[in-house]
Design an enzyme around this catalytic site. Sequence first.
Site, mmCIF file in Angstrom:
data_model
loop_
_atom_site.group_PDB
_atom_site.id
_atom_site.type_symbol
_atom_site.label_atom_id
_atom_site.label_comp_id
_atom_site.label_asym_id
_atom_site.label_seq_id
_atom_site.Cartn_x
_atom_site.Cartn_y
_atom_site.Cartn_z
ATOM 1 N N GLU A 65 0.881 -1.181 0.000
ATOM 2 C CA GLU A 65 0.000 0.000 0.000
ATOM 3 C C GLU A 65 0.909 1.218 0.000
ATOM 4 O O GLU A 65 1.609 1.469 0.982
ATOM 5 C CB GLU A 65 -0.891 0.026 1.243
ATOM 6 C CG GLU A 65 -1.989 -1.009 1.252
ATOM 7 C CD GLU A 65 -2.962 -0.878 0.096
ATOM 8 O OE1 GLU A 65 -3.077 0.210 -0.498
ATOM 9 O OE2 GLU A 65 -3.589 -1.895 -0.231
ATOM 10 N N CYS A 114 -2.520 8.438 3.507
ATOM 11 C CA CYS A 114 -2.439 7.959 2.115
ATOM 12 C C CYS A 114 -3.656 8.436 1.354
ATOM 13 O O CYS A 114 -3.614 8.627 0.149
ATOM 14 C CB CYS A 114 -2.455 6.438 2.054
ATOM 15 S SG CYS A 114 -1.276 5.696 3.109
ATOM 16 N N GLU A 129 3.229 12.944 -4.444
ATOM 17 C CA GLU A 129 2.678 12.889 -3.085
ATOM 18 C C GLU A 129 3.502 13.789 -2.163
ATOM 19 O O GLU A 129 4.722 13.645 -2.068
ATOM 20 C CB GLU A 129 2.689 11.455 -2.559
ATOM 21 C CG GLU A 129 1.971 11.351 -1.217
ATOM 22 C CD GLU A 129 1.851 9.921 -0.699
ATOM 23 O OE1 GLU A 129 2.852 9.198 -0.738
ATOM 24 O OE2 GLU A 129 0.754 9.548 -0.238
#
Length: 500
Positions: free
Chosen positions: A256, A290, A391
């Site tokens: 993940e 996330c 990100e």
Amino acid sequence: MARRHQAMSVRLKNFINGQWVDPEGGRYREDVDPANGAVLAEVPASTAADAGRAIAAAAEAFSAWRQVPGPKRGELLFEAGRLLQARKSALAEKMTREMGKVLLETAGDVQEGIDMAFYMAGEGRRSFGYTTPSELPDKFAMAMRDPIGVAGIITPWNFPMAIPTWKIFPALVAGNTVVFKPATEAPYLAYELVSILQEAGFPPGVVNLVFGSGTEVGEVLLTDPRVALISFTGSNQTGRHVAAVAGAGLKRVSLELGGKNAIIVLDDADLDLAVEGILWSAYGTTGQRCTACSRLIVQEGVYDRLRDRLVERIGQLRLGHGLAPGTDVGPLINRAAVEKVQQYVAWGREEGARLEIGGGMPTDPELGTGHFYLPTLFSEVGSNMRIAQEEIFGPVLSMIRVKTLSEAVAVNNQVAYGLSSSLFTANVNAAFRAIRDLATGIVYINAGTTGAEIHLPFGGTRGTGNGHREAGTAALDFFAEWKAVYVDYSGRLQRAQIDT
Ligand code: UN1
């Protein structure tokens, strides 16, 4: 310094084969409160020797644990859930001190662990397989789930209870044993979780905990042939390394790896609702989820109005220690995180985005040396700019202007990640088109990008992972192996595909 909280001042130990033990090398590092620098605990900086002992214990315990009936394994998880529930507020408070997010959110994080415990306890009595007719007479066929072996669990600091429980609980209920390496920035909650599992009655060796760095402890989990599977949540870069190294040993690997999640707001959206969803998704957990929203894709008719509303509300967000009443936004996890956010803000300005608010560290002396960063909004962001592609993992939101829903969906899908996306609209047809076309593992309609529930599959497409899903029954597909069973009661040799 705002207020120095009393140090927990303890020295943590590893948990190997049912015993709390010191690391063999005798080295420790400090666990600090990111809001004020207070030292909370000394934590083992373990080495390969400690990891090897934990793996040996887990491998040894597997042969008995795999034969414990599923419902019994589930009962132990149920007990763990009850203990988590009883200690929820104390755990949340410790979590806020350790990694900074506000108390409301750390309580939610513990709640995810409680939910997962009760859900997976139930799986102890389900873990369904299936029967199916054989193509031959007097022959029975079924598919059942089988435990796999030692699970290496490597977790991040941003959800110190939720993420470890998403991995450890399904691993255990499916009959695997565990070696758990938590993030170096959130060891205390890992210690609390494993203490609870010990108290709940898991036998020695079934759950082992080794504190330490990725390079010293994590690497051993990736390479040791006794570890059968790796479940990892963390950065994309580390995830690639995990996949390559563990893959070389043919381990089963679940990754993940973050996101670049967007909220789309169409002209017909309920703007009050959208503003609430945006603030919660972009600045909750100080943007360190996330699933955090870091792109806002807005139809042109409502763009200026939404921007002005957001600037006003962002200016009212209160920074502070996550335990202080009234705090909306806590600190970032460490100095390096502040520097990374600062770098992205600089790139945003260089590439021509307009800084509407934030864009620096607060000057408020009350906030002292904590790792705070002002909630930041950029407008007029191009969808190819770095701040719209990479990100950031901080409180920075980029507003992109679009003309139509299809343009919004295309912008949403043109990043390297695919975890979560959201659409605010009053038009049911637009909503269903978006559900069909948004290329993410999670889609929200009229809600922000965060808030996944534990009984649905969690995970994403493209750079967010490698196709596995956590949580829900999907977790069992990773933590168990299918075994196909044929029982021929005809008393003669029957050849499939031939004697039909
Ligand atoms: C994460 O940020 O890695 O949906 C997990 C959410 C939470 C989990 C986030 N339930 O935001």
